[in-house]
Scaffold this motif. Structure first.
Motif, PDB file in Angstrom:
ATOM      1  N   UNK A  17       7.360   6.305   5.052  1.00 47.36           N
ATOM      2  CA  UNK A  17       6.681   5.347   4.181  1.00 47.36           C
ATOM      3  C   UNK A  17       5.170   5.444   4.369  1.00 47.36           C
ATOM      4  N   UNK A  18       4.455   5.480   3.246  1.00 49.53           N
ATOM      5  CA  UNK A  18       2.996   5.517   3.242  1.00 49.53           C
ATOM      6  C   UNK A  18       2.469   4.168   2.743  1.00 49.53           C
ATOM      7  N   UNK A  19       1.507   3.627   3.471  1.00 54.29           N
ATOM      8  CA  UNK A  19       0.928   2.314   3.163  1.00 54.29           C
ATOM      9  C   UNK A  19      -0.567   2.473   2.989  1.00 54.29           C
ATOM     10  N   UNK A  20      -1.079   2.032   1.860  1.00 54.97           N
ATOM     11  CA  UNK A  20      -2.518   2.055   1.584  1.00 54.97           C
ATOM     12  C   UNK A  20      -2.957   0.650   1.220  1.00 54.97           C
ATOM     13  N   UNK A  21      -3.903   0.111   1.993  1.00 51.45           N
ATOM     14  CA  UNK A  21      -4.365  -1.246   1.738  1.00 51.45           C
ATOM     15  C   UNK A  21      -5.010  -1.395   0.375  1.00 51.45           C
TER      16      UNK A  21
ATOM     17  N   UNK B  89      -9.037   2.976  -0.916  1.00 49.31           N
ATOM     18  CA  UNK B  89      -8.422   4.010  -1.745  1.00 49.31           C
ATOM     19  C   UNK B  89      -7.189   3.419  -2.403  1.00 49.31           C
ATOM     20  N   UNK B  90      -6.518   4.233  -3.210  1.00 50.57           N
ATOM     21  CA  UNK B  90      -5.264   3.825  -3.833  1.00 50.57           C
ATOM     22  C   UNK B  90      -4.199   4.867  -3.538  1.00 50.57           C
ATOM     23  N   UNK B  91      -2.939   4.487  -3.744  1.00 51.25           N
ATOM     24  CA  UNK B  91      -1.805   5.405  -3.596  1.00 51.25           C
ATOM     25  C   UNK B  91      -0.855   5.130  -4.752  1.00 51.25           C
ATOM     26  N   UNK B  92      -0.957   5.938  -5.770  1.00 47.64           N
ATOM     27  CA  UNK B  92      -0.161   5.746  -6.972  1.00 47.64           C
ATOM     28  C   UNK B  92       0.795   6.920  -7.172  1.00 47.64           C
TER      29      UNK B  92
ATOM     30  N   UNK C 287      -4.882   2.715   6.220  1.00 47.37           N
ATOM     31  CA  UNK C 287      -3.648   3.460   5.973  1.00 47.37           C
ATOM     32  C   UNK C 287      -2.701   3.337   7.166  1.00 47.37           C
ATOM     33  N   UNK C 288      -1.419   3.361   6.867  1.00 50.32           N
ATOM     34  CA  UNK C 288      -0.370   3.436   7.879  1.00 50.32           C
ATOM     35  C   UNK C 288       0.731   4.360   7.363  1.00 50.32           C
ATOM     36  N   UNK C 289       1.420   5.014   8.298  1.00 48.98           N
ATOM     37  CA  UNK C 289       2.591   5.822   7.967  1.00 48.98           C
ATOM     38  C   UNK C 289       3.714   5.437   8.917  1.00 48.98           C
ATOM     39  N   UNK C 290       4.892   5.171   8.360  1.00 51.23           N
ATOM     40  CA  UNK C 290       6.083   4.894   9.169  1.00 51.23           C
ATOM     41  C   UNK C 290       7.097   6.014   8.959  1.00 51.23           C
ATOM     42  N   UNK C 291       7.774   6.396  10.045  1.00 47.38           N
ATOM     43  CA  UNK C 291       8.770   7.464  10.011  1.00 47.38           C
ATOM     44  C   UNK C 291      10.008   6.991  10.760  1.00 47.38           C
TER      45      UNK C 291
END
Length: 215
Positions: A186-190, A14-17, A107-111
């Protein structure tokens, strides 16, 4: 020594734009969490709510996995033994980091944020919803404390079983919830060729600032 690199994976899920990301991070998180539960239903992800909690005393950070139990009023909620190592660390330094890794979704999420205890009545209400075995375990286990062996834990559990035989198990005074009020998410999308999408949200007094980070 085994080849730790293994087969190189390319990311194409997927993408995260920016045009797809809301101004507030919580609707995006809710959507990603729903996707994680859908992946669990497909048998791709065993535990969508598993998250790594990192705490620190000075220059000695420690991490462990806990379960996210809710996202309420702009906070991330989990429950634990207040007398545990993490409970003591959060009492001294009430700031923590969370990490949710939904790897099959790339996907990863950091808080990161300040931590406070939830209200006692909320802890009691959640404790009452837990399986009885888990309730008894909360009384029997001196979490993070040294024990003589597994027999000592078994004996402690048996004593608690006898103590509350035929009765409702109350919430222990040393057990309850924490809230993490994020200052950063923070949202991370490969992405292919390691050019991953990373969007960071930083909280201000009255809004969130969204920033794209280099992979």
């Amino acid at each position: 020594m085994p080849d730790l690199a293994g087969e190189r994976m390319d990311y194409r899920a997927d993408t995260l734009r920016e045009q797809e990301a809301p101004a507030d991070p919580f609707p995006l998180f809710d959507g990603w969490l729903a996707d994680a539960f859908a992946a669990k239903e497909r048998g791709e992800l065993p535990e969508p709510t598993a998250m790594v909690l990192s705490t620190s005393l000075g220059d000695r950070p420690t991490s462990r996995t806990v379960l996210l139990k809710g996202v309420e009023d702009g906070t991330f909620v989990f429950f634990t033994n207040y007398d545990s190592a993490k409970g003591h660390q959060l009492l001294v330094n009430p700031y923590a980091a969370l990490h949710l890794g939904w790897y099959p979704l790339q996907r990863q999420v950091r808080v990161e944020g300040l931590v406070t205890r939830v209200a006692r009545e909320e802890s009691e209400a959640y404790f009452a919803s837990r399986p009885r075995g888990s309730q008894l375990g909360a009384w029997a286990s001196p979490q993070s404390g040294e024990v003589a062996g597994v027999e000592a834990l078994t004996d402690a559990y048996a004593r608690v079983e006898r103590r509350f035989d035929g009765e409702t198990v109350p919430c222990p005074p040393h057990w309850g919830g924490f809230r993490v009020r994020p200052s950063m998410i923070e949202f991370w999308q490969g992405q292919p060729s390691r050019m991953h999408d990373r969007l960071r949200y930083d909280r201000t007094d009255d809004a969130w600032i969204r920033t794209r980070l280099a992979p």
